[in-house]
Design an enzyme around this catalytic site. Structure first.
Site, PDB file in Angstrom:
ATOM      1  N   LYS A  53     -45.621  -5.185  17.853  1.00  0.00           N
ATOM      2  CA  LYS A  53     -44.142  -4.880  18.469  1.00  0.00           C
ATOM      3  C   LYS A  53     -44.133  -3.823  19.426  1.00  0.00           C
ATOM      4  CE  LYS A  53     -41.967  -5.676  13.943  1.00  0.00           C
ATOM      5  NZ  LYS A  53     -43.125  -5.201  12.688  1.00  0.00           N
ATOM      6  N   GLU A  57     -37.624   3.973  15.186  1.00  0.00           N
ATOM      7  CA  GLU A  57     -36.459   3.519  15.985  1.00  0.00           C
ATOM      8  C   GLU A  57     -35.163   4.223  15.306  1.00  0.00           C
ATOM      9  OE1 GLU A  57     -36.363  -0.702  15.929  1.00  0.00           O
ATOM     10  OE2 GLU A  57     -37.621  -0.976  17.544  1.00  0.00           O
ATOM     11  N   HIS A  73     -36.252  -9.433   2.986  1.00  0.00           N
ATOM     12  CA  HIS A  73     -37.040  -9.896   4.098  1.00  0.00           C
ATOM     13  C   HIS A  73     -37.498 -11.553   3.961  1.00  0.00           C
ATOM     14  CE1 HIS A  73     -36.887  -5.843   5.636  1.00  0.00           C
ATOM     15  NE2 HIS A  73     -37.443  -5.462   4.561  1.00  0.00           N
ATOM     16  N   ARG A 103     -43.828 -18.994  17.419  1.00  0.00           N
ATOM     17  CA  ARG A 103     -44.225 -20.165  16.638  1.00  0.00           C
ATOM     18  C   ARG A 103     -42.862 -20.856  16.429  1.00  0.00           C
ATOM     19  NH1 ARG A 103     -43.439 -15.983  12.706  1.00  0.00           N
ATOM     20  NH2 ARG A 103     -41.356 -16.449  11.392  1.00  0.00           N
TER      21      ARG A 103
HETATM   22  C1  MV4 Z   1     -34.236  -2.959  11.927  1.00  0.00           C
HETATM   23  C2  MV4 Z   1     -33.180  -2.669  11.176  1.00  0.00           C
HETATM   24  C3  MV4 Z   1     -32.262  -1.699  11.473  1.00  0.00           C
HETATM   25  N1  MV4 Z   1     -32.608  -0.744  12.582  1.00  0.00           N
HETATM   26  N2  MV4 Z   1     -34.358  -1.869  12.980  1.00  0.00           N
HETATM   27  C4  MV4 Z   1     -36.207  -6.053   9.346  1.00  0.00           C
HETATM   28  C5  MV4 Z   1     -37.436  -7.081   9.574  1.00  0.00           C
HETATM   29  C6  MV4 Z   1     -37.907  -6.893  11.166  1.00  0.00           C
HETATM   30  N3  MV4 Z   1     -38.118  -8.026  11.578  1.00  0.00           N
HETATM   31  C7  MV4 Z   1     -36.854  -5.939  11.602  1.00  0.00           C
HETATM   32  N4  MV4 Z   1     -35.957  -5.391  10.614  1.00  0.00           N
HETATM   33  C8  MV4 Z   1     -35.111  -4.473  10.765  1.00  0.00           C
HETATM   34  N5  MV4 Z   1     -35.218  -3.838  11.899  1.00  0.00           N
HETATM   35  C9  MV4 Z   1     -33.752  -0.811  13.311  1.00  0.00           C
HETATM   36  N6  MV4 Z   1     -33.883  -0.330  14.328  1.00  0.00           N
HETATM   37  C10 MV4 Z   1     -33.110  -3.612  10.136  1.00  0.00           C
HETATM   38  C11 MV4 Z   1     -33.889  -4.320   9.847  1.00  0.00           C
HETATM   39  C12 MV4 Z   1     -33.620  -5.187   8.646  1.00  0.00           C
HETATM   40  C13 MV4 Z   1     -33.852  -4.886   7.402  1.00  0.00           C
HETATM   41  C14 MV4 Z   1     -34.045  -3.253   7.317  1.00  0.00           C
HETATM   42  C15 MV4 Z   1     -34.322  -2.699   6.028  1.00  0.00           C
HETATM   43  C16 MV4 Z   1     -33.957  -3.531   4.866  1.00  0.00           C
HETATM   44  C17 MV4 Z   1     -33.751  -4.779   5.053  1.00  0.00           C
HETATM   45  C18 MV4 Z   1     -33.640  -5.395   6.338  1.00  0.00           C
HETATM   46  C19 MV4 Z   1     -33.014  -6.604   6.396  1.00  0.00           C
HETATM   47  C20 MV4 Z   1     -33.131  -7.362   7.620  1.00  0.00           C
HETATM   48  C21 MV4 Z   1     -33.533  -6.607   8.876  1.00  0.00           C
END
Ligand code: MV4
Length: 503
Positions: free
Chosen positions: A122, A206, A241, A298
């Site tokens: 990332k 972040e 997730h 992918r």
């Molecule tokens: C985040 C976010 C909020 N703020 N980044 C989750 C998986 C990954 N692909 C990125 N994710 C997230 N990144 C920032 N700066 C919220 C998510 C997020 C999430 C975070 C905590 C619990 C459940 C979640 C479900 C979807 C996305």
């Protein structure tokens, strides 16, 4: 095809289940022969029967079969397949495998090892995207090495913050930190989780976007430098997730935001000279401001919703790109037609905390009719192996608009007849009928906010109550006549359970 294009006559599909079949179907339509690889647990699997040839690559556990790159490359040599389609999961985003494939003189239907490697982290992904003016969530641009420095930056960014693993995926190594006092402890937890999960303890921070929607853009790049986007998919309905429902287009994007996001996605892809099908992931906050998170290199599970609204076959596009062809359309040729929704049907019990449910598909009948697509890899009588992902099928519905696509999904769920194992079909129906979903006003917290096992029980009870009332009314109306009740037993399938009294 032009004279300069590579001649691919046989493709090895390095995957199993629904995606292996889905890839082979497109190859077949292009008059390309297919090779299946399979583990000992998949001897009787549909993808093995569908392929022109099949090779056993080892015991059931994927680290002894589907994840062993050398065996897959050897299977290409044995069968004369010139190209490999990795599907999703398994080796699909493994840059080491991509290199080995190229070194063996074979074609990987996917991006270059370099693009995979950069996007596989990332931090390097964000660094690449920085070359363009891509909106990103404020945070650290590099891995945290100094705790007190990181703490200062966290205060600057503002709490709550999110600690993320650079190598991460699936929410592993991710910690929300509410206040500065918790920072150190959460930081240590994130590092140790990232180290054990990915062998890489690099983490960054972040600002935490508290109620985001998860929106991703499909991109396609050819080997001639042309890159287009195929609009967005809304993927906010997820559980731990794990995505459960996806749709295209998103109910909340305006044409202006869509265009901006699409341009950003193309730029992110351009930052690594992206070739093939890829997905650029964003979060969207309450003000509809979006931020780039990462890129998946992918073909994704949820790609069918994009196919439905664009009329394209993404696997065919991937193959044409791998042959060296120029994309046959430009951005301005593409438009959104209608609406599509996808439900992932998992062998999990929504009444029991989504515990994986193993067993035999005693009954397995798929829904049919207008606007319904089922991508699956099972038949009635088959057993769901315990070794792999518990996804049985993807149920995709299409309609002229969102309302019609959702109504078709409810109808298709009712027609889907699975007995022998518990599935997430009932959960899907709960989502489709929930006001937050139908109104489009939801975020990534939908499932934890609105769902518990009682929501399904209530639904069942209401149906039972309704049936009882209907029975009484019928009795009163037809006084003197004999009314036969539905012969519901605990064992009846969906099909019978939902059948009303027309007899
Ligand atoms: C985040 C976010 C909020 N703020 N980044 C989750 C998986 C990954 N692909 C990125 N994710 C997230 N990144 C920032 N700066 C919220 C998510 C997020 C999430 C975070 C905590 C619990 C459940 C979640 C479900 C979807 C996305």
């Amino acid at each position: 095809m032009s004279k300069l294009d590579l001649n691919i006559t046989k493709i090895l599909v390095a995957n199993r289940g629904e995606i292996a079949l889905r890839i082979m179907r497109s190859a077949k339509e292009m008059d390309i022969k297919t090779v299946a690889v399979f583990s000992e647990a998949d001897r009787n699997a549909l993808h093995v029967r569908y392929a022109d040839e099949a090779i056993c690559i080892g015991p059931a556990p994927s680290n002894q079969s589907y994840l062993v790159g050398e065996k897959i490359i050897a299977a290409c040599k044995t069968t004369g397949a010139q190209a490999i389609h990795p599907g999703y999961g398994f080796l699909s985003e493994n840059s080491g495998f991509a290199k080995a494939v190229a070194d063996a003189g074979l074609i990987l239907i996917g991006p270059t090892p370099q693009a995979m490697e950069i996007m596989g982290n990332k931090l390097s992904a964000k660094a690449a995207a920085l070359k363009y003016n891509i909106p990103m969530v404020p945070g650290t641009e590099e891995a945290i090495t100094d705790l007190s420095e990181a703490k200062l930056r966290a205060v600057e960014v503002g709490f709550p913050i999110l600690i993320k693993a650079a190598a991460g995926g699936g929410g592993k190594g991710m910690r929300i930190v509410e206040k500065v006092d918790d920072f150190e402890e959460q930081m240590h937890l994130a590092v140790s989780e990232a180290t054990s999960a990915f062998g890489d303890g690099a983490v960054f921070i972040e600002r935490y976007v508290t109620s985001p929607r998860h929106i991703e853009i499909q991109v396609l790049g050819d080997t001639h430098g042309n890159i287009v986007h195929l609009f967005e998919r809304e993927c906010s309905i997820q559980r731990r997730h794990q995505k459960v429902v996806e749709e295209a287009p998103s109910a909340v994007l305006t044409p202006e935001i869509r265009e901006k996001m699409g341009k950003c996605a193309v730029d992110v892809a351009r930052s690594v000279n992206y070739v093939g099908a890829g997905t650029v992931e964003f979060i969207l906050d309450e003000n509809l401001d979006f931020f780039f998170l990462e890129m998946n290199t992918r073909l994704q599970v949820e790609h069918p919703v994009t196919e439905m609204i664009t009329g394209l076959d993404l696997v065919k596009e991937q193959i044409k790109i791998a042959r060296g062809e120029v994309l046959s359309f430009k951005q301005e040729d593409l438009k959104i037609n209608g609406h599509a929704v996808e439900l992932r049907v998992y062998a999990e019990d929504p009444l029991n905390n989504f515990l994986p449910d193993i067993g035999t598909l005693q009954t397995y009948r798929t829904p049919k009719g207008n606007g319904v697509r089922v991508d699956d890899g099972f038949e009635e009588g088959m057993e769901i192996p315990i070794y792999y992902d518990p996804m049985i099928a993807k149920l995709i519905t299409y309609g002229a608009n969102r309302t019609e696509a959702i109504a078709r999904m409810v109808r298709a769920i009712d027609e889907y007849d699975i007995t022998g194992i518990q599935t997430t079909l009932s959960f899907g129906k709960f989502v489709m009928q929930h006001e937050a979903f139908t109104s489009g006003k939801f975020d990534t917290h939908f499932v934890s906010k609105y769902f518990n096992a009682d929501s399904l029980k209530e639904d069942d009870e209401q149906e039972a109550l309704l049936a009882a009332i209907t029975g009484v009314l019928l009795l009163q109306k037809d006084k003197g006549k004999i009314v036969t009740a539905t012969q519901n037993t605990a064992q009846t399938s969906n099909w019978t359970k939902n059948r009303k009294n027309y007899n």
